[in-house]
Structures are given as C-alpha cells and as structure tokens.
Design an enzyme around this catalytic site. Sequence first.
Site, PDB file in Angstrom:
ATOM      1  N   HIS A 171      -0.584 -27.411  28.802  1.00  0.00           N
ATOM      2  CA  HIS A 171      -0.336 -27.938  27.452  1.00  0.00           C
ATOM      3  C   HIS A 171       1.127 -28.351  27.387  1.00  0.00           C
ATOM      4  O   HIS A 171       2.019 -27.534  27.615  1.00  0.00           O
ATOM      5  CB  HIS A 171      -0.645 -26.879  26.395  1.00  0.00           C
ATOM      6  CG  HIS A 171      -0.068 -27.212  25.050  1.00  0.00           C
ATOM      7  ND1 HIS A 171      -0.405 -28.367  24.371  1.00  0.00           N
ATOM      8  CD2 HIS A 171       0.841 -26.567  24.257  1.00  0.00           C
ATOM      9  CE1 HIS A 171       0.261 -28.407  23.226  1.00  0.00           C
ATOM     10  NE2 HIS A 171       1.026 -27.329  23.141  1.00  0.00           N
ATOM     11  N   TYR A 199      -8.561 -44.772  36.573  1.00  0.00           N
ATOM     12  CA  TYR A 199      -8.089 -43.403  36.816  1.00  0.00           C
ATOM     13  C   TYR A 199      -8.033 -42.577  35.542  1.00  0.00           C
ATOM     14  O   TYR A 199      -8.272 -41.370  35.559  1.00  0.00           O
ATOM     15  CB  TYR A 199      -6.749 -43.407  37.570  1.00  0.00           C
ATOM     16  CG  TYR A 199      -6.987 -43.727  39.016  1.00  0.00           C
ATOM     17  CD1 TYR A 199      -7.409 -42.723  39.894  1.00  0.00           C
ATOM     18  CD2 TYR A 199      -6.906 -45.022  39.492  1.00  0.00           C
ATOM     19  CE1 TYR A 199      -7.706 -43.013  41.213  1.00  0.00           C
ATOM     20  CE2 TYR A 199      -7.205 -45.325  40.805  1.00  0.00           C
ATOM     21  CZ  TYR A 199      -7.601 -44.314  41.669  1.00  0.00           C
ATOM     22  OH  TYR A 199      -7.907 -44.600  42.964  1.00  0.00           O
ATOM     23  N   HIS A 231       4.235 -31.058  25.356  1.00  0.00           N
ATOM     24  CA  HIS A 231       4.589 -31.932  24.244  1.00  0.00           C
ATOM     25  C   HIS A 231       5.188 -33.208  24.850  1.00  0.00           C
ATOM     26  O   HIS A 231       6.199 -33.716  24.357  1.00  0.00           O
ATOM     27  CB  HIS A 231       5.603 -31.258  23.309  1.00  0.00           C
ATOM     28  CG  HIS A 231       5.156 -29.927  22.762  1.00  0.00           C
ATOM     29  ND1 HIS A 231       6.010 -29.044  22.161  1.00  0.00           N
ATOM     30  CD2 HIS A 231       3.926 -29.348  22.727  1.00  0.00           C
ATOM     31  CE1 HIS A 231       5.329 -27.962  21.774  1.00  0.00           C
ATOM     32  NE2 HIS A 231       4.065 -28.124  22.124  1.00  0.00           N
TER      33      HIS A 231
HETATM   34 ZN   LIG Z   1       2.449 -26.987  21.689  1.00  0.00          ZN
END
Ligand SMILES: [Zn+2]
Length: 212
Positions: free
Chosen positions: A92, A119, A94
């Site tokens: 995860h 892709y 940003h």
């Molecule tokens: Zn986050």
Amino acid sequence: MSETRLREEICEFGKSLFDRGLTAGSSGNISVRLDDGWLLTPTNACLGRLDPARLAKLDWSGKLISGDPGSKEAFLHRAMYEERSGAGAIVHLHSTYSAAVSCMGGLDHGSCIPPLTAYFVMKIGRLPLVPYNRPGNPQLGDAIRGLAGRHSAVLLANHGPVVSGTTLEAAVYATEELEETAKLFILLHGHRTHALGEAQIAELKQAFKLDF
Ligand SMILES: [Zn+2]
C-alpha cells in the site's frame, strides 16, 4: 521462502521503492503472509530504513506477536488477505500518480484507469475505487472486503492503491505497473486516447488466464 528471507525482502523492496520516490516520509506499508501469522512494516516507519528484526509480526486477529507495533493501516491488509486466500503479500503506497488519480473527479468507480496497455490489464485488470473514509475508519476495511474477492488491487479515494500479489515481488511489480499507468493516464488527460477494446481484453484474459 523462510521467514528470515521474507523479512529481508520486505526491507529490500521497501528501500527500492523509497529510493525511487514511490513512497515518501513514513507513508506506505508492506505485508507478507506467513504460515503462523503475517509480517507488517511498523507504524511511523520509513520504508527506506526498515530493520528486518523490528518488523511487526501479527496473528490473524491483529494481535502483535513480536517486533514494533504494526502500521495503523494494518486493517487494509487484513481485509484484503481475508478475501484473497491466494494473496501472499500486499503493498500500500501513497505514490504520486496513483494518488493523483484517486483525487480526480468523474472517474468510473468500477474501473478508475482505462485499459491503456496490455501490461496494466495483465497485472492489475480492472481497478475499482473505494469511496473516501477517514484513515482508520473500519468502513474502509468493509469496503475493501466487498471488492477484494474480485480484484487483486483497489484504489482508495483521495489516498492511494492497495495491491496484492501471490508473492511480494509480484505485488511490488503490480504496484509499479499501476503507478506507471496512472502516470500515462494523467499525461494523456485532454488528449485523444485509444485504450484497448473489449476484444483485445478478452484475448488477454484468455491467453494469460486472467480472472477479473
Ligand atoms: Zn495510506
């Protein structure tokens, strides 16, 4: 792969992502599934300077078994693992372009980024948008659970992507493919664009046994 090696891999990939500007400060988190729980990067840790011995080891109720306390975004990872038994790792971030797309208006909530390249289709498939919830709101976990059975990756609105893979390497590569495609999507904004069509996507799904 041994737990020792997986711990090292988390730190190596974390540093690689940080060094290339895919994550900044103490944002972003990485997790890996183990036979007896899972590993998660610690809260407020910089992915560029992780210590293999201090990674959080958690059980499946979220309880800390050893190491530093895990990221406050642990529930994003748990929600994804609960719905995807084949997921071995989750990333995860940003990252800039994916986060930028997550803030755009007028997105198709079932598929935030068009199938611009083969892709992207092969590594991400269709990328749904998870509606905005404040960080830590359990509704965010519920929303991920509702989508993760059908999608290996989701985009959190006004936040960033959560990407799973069978291995950490696969999850990292898929995250990078998503970031590069998000960059293309933004670069193409306002330009006439030709995305792949239904027949081309069907051909990819058949040739590479994709299920989305
Ligand atoms: Zn986050």
